[in-house]
Structure formats: C-alpha cells, structure tokens
Design a protein around this motif. Structure first.
Motif, short mmCIF file in Angstrom:
data_model
loop_
_atom_site.label_atom_id
_atom_site.label_comp_id
_atom_site.label_asym_id
_atom_site.label_seq_id
_atom_site.Cartn_x
_atom_site.Cartn_y
_atom_site.Cartn_z
N ALA A 181 0.85 -1.19 0.00
CA ALA A 181 0.00 0.00 0.00
C ALA A 181 0.89 1.24 0.00
O ALA A 181 2.07 1.19 0.36
CB ALA A 181 -0.91 0.00 1.23
N ARG A 182 0.34 2.36 -0.42
CA ARG A 182 1.05 3.63 -0.31
C ARG A 182 0.76 4.22 1.06
O ARG A 182 -0.38 4.24 1.50
CB ARG A 182 0.61 4.59 -1.41
CG ARG A 182 1.01 4.14 -2.81
CD ARG A 182 0.41 5.04 -3.87
NE ARG A 182 0.78 4.59 -5.20
CZ ARG A 182 0.12 4.93 -6.31
NH1 ARG A 182 -0.92 5.73 -6.23
NH2 ARG A 182 0.51 4.47 -7.48
N VAL A 183 1.80 4.71 1.70
CA VAL A 183 1.66 5.23 3.06
C VAL A 183 2.01 6.71 3.06
O VAL A 183 3.05 7.12 2.51
CB VAL A 183 2.57 4.45 4.04
CG1 VAL A 183 2.40 4.99 5.46
CG2 VAL A 183 2.23 2.96 4.00
N PHE A 184 1.15 7.51 3.69
CA PHE A 184 1.33 8.96 3.71
C PHE A 184 1.23 9.49 5.13
O PHE A 184 0.53 8.93 5.96
CB PHE A 184 0.26 9.64 2.84
CG PHE A 184 0.40 9.36 1.37
CD1 PHE A 184 1.05 10.26 0.54
CD2 PHE A 184 -0.12 8.19 0.82
CE1 PHE A 184 1.17 10.00 -0.82
CE2 PHE A 184 0.00 7.92 -0.53
CZ PHE A 184 0.65 8.84 -1.35
N ASP A 185 1.94 10.58 5.35
CA ASP A 185 1.87 11.27 6.63
C ASP A 185 1.33 12.67 6.38
O ASP A 185 1.54 13.25 5.31
CB ASP A 185 3.25 11.35 7.28
CG ASP A 185 3.16 11.37 8.80
OD1 ASP A 185 2.04 11.52 9.32
OD2 ASP A 185 4.21 11.25 9.45
#
Length: 223
Positions: A213-217
């Motif tokens: 998955a793509r992980v973002f902050d």
C-alpha cells in the motif's frame, strides 16, 4: 484540507486474501440457530461474530479434497474463511486484536465420519482502522447499483480491478497486525512484520501474495 507526503515507513501490505481464496466444498454446522445472520455478520459487516454461534464443525459437501494451493487457507461454499494450524501458529505470535479464531474439526460428512484432516480455524477479522486516503489511492471506486446513476451516500470504496493500490495514513501502522478499513471493502491490511513472518513460513496459499500500500503522513493542516 490535509496536505500529505508519502513515506517509506511503516510498510503496510495488502494481499489477494481474502478476495481470491480458493473455494472448497465444505458446509458447516452452527452452534446457534441463526446461521444466515452469522454469515451476514461474518462476510459483509466486518463485525465481531457471536462466539456462541460459532461453527461446530466443517464437513465436505462435494468433492472430498482440499487443493494443494489452498492447504493453509480457503473459503467454504458460503464464504467462511478457514485457515490451517500452520497459519494460525504464525498469526498468534502477533497482535491479533480484532481477530477471532475458532477451532473446528473437519469431518467427511454430516453424519460425522472422520475425514483424516486435522482441525482448522475459522477466521473472523473485525478490527478496523480508519486510515484510507481515497484521493491518493489507485483503482478504487464507489460502486453504483443497477438502475441508479450515482453511488449511495453511505457507499464504501471497493477495488475496481484485481490490481489496486490503496493509500493509507502512517498511523495505521500502530496497533494490530491485521485489520480492515471501514471505508474499503474486500481488503485486509497486514503489518510488515506479519507479512515477513508469513513469507518465511512454508505455507501453501496462493491468495497470500502481497502488494504494498502507499503510506502517507500529514504535513500540515490548511484552513
């Protein structure tokens, strides 16, 4: 409005499990009276099922064989997810908050003839983390029902194609090692450490093929 930036860690994974588990011709006997309600809760609602209504046993309702590619996980005819002792032993080493595992014997038929197969576990994943970022995800959509022109107000996002890439917030890496998102159907998320342990085990489940998955902050909040 949230401003997001992509991060490398934590790594979050999805797999073809549970969408593409092999279906094996098992039926089952239920402790409770309302078998249909148990199935609805189990399959469609990501809810904790009532342990008092758990399956008593599985039994073959057709060809008496489990394919080698489904040795460690499969679905019954009506969608219960079943795992082997080997996969169970991997899972219980991690944080399984939001997961129930019900041990069940496997019989050859409803009359109780032995099948020669060891006990397995029915797996109920009900724990959720609200982390999906739809606008940064790839190949997901809100389905439109037949005869309607737009998604219903409460519609959840769903995979549009077999290969889809959900985007999630980095906070989802905290806590349980396997979970669902209440806004996305047909998807289990796995922590990196659980994914690594599954990869290292000698498991026969073609559906346990992982993609990242793509992980973002969140960078900042814009008013």
């Amino acid at each position: 409005m949230t401003d997001w930036h992509q991060v490398e860690n934590p790594k979050i994974w999805i797999s073809r499990f549970p969408r593409f588990l092999d279906i094996v011709s098992f039926n089952w006997s239920c402790h409770g009276e309302d078998k249909l309600e148990f199935i609805r809760t189990f399959k469609y609602r990501h809810k904790k099922v009532d342990a008092k209504a758990r399956p008593r046993f599985l039994y073959f309702d057709g060809q008496r064989k489990v394919p080698s590619t489904a040795r460690d996980a499969f679905k019954t005819i009506d969608g219960l997810q079943v795992i082997s002792q080997a996969l169970h032993d991997v899972l219980v080493q991690f944080d399984m908050t939001g997961v129930q595992l019900f041990e069940v014997p496997i019989l050859a038929d409803l009359k109780g003839a032995p099948s020669g197969l060891p006990n397995h576990f029915v797996m109920n994943v009900y724990g959720t983390k609200d982390a999906l970022i739809p606008e940064l995800s790839e190949n997901i959509e809100k389905p439109i029902y037949h005869g309607e022109t737009e998604p219903r107000p409460n519609a959840r996002w769903a995979p549009k194609y077999e290969h889809y890439v959900p985007a999630v917030s980095a906070s989802s890496g905290e806590g349980a090692d396997i979970w669902c998102d209440p806004n996305l159907t047909s998807t289990y998320f796995f922590s990196d450490r659980l994914k690594s342990a599954i990869d290292a085990a000698d498991l026969k489940v073609k559906a346990l093929k992982f993609s990242q998955a793509r992980v973002f902050d969140a960078e900042r909040q814009l008013l």
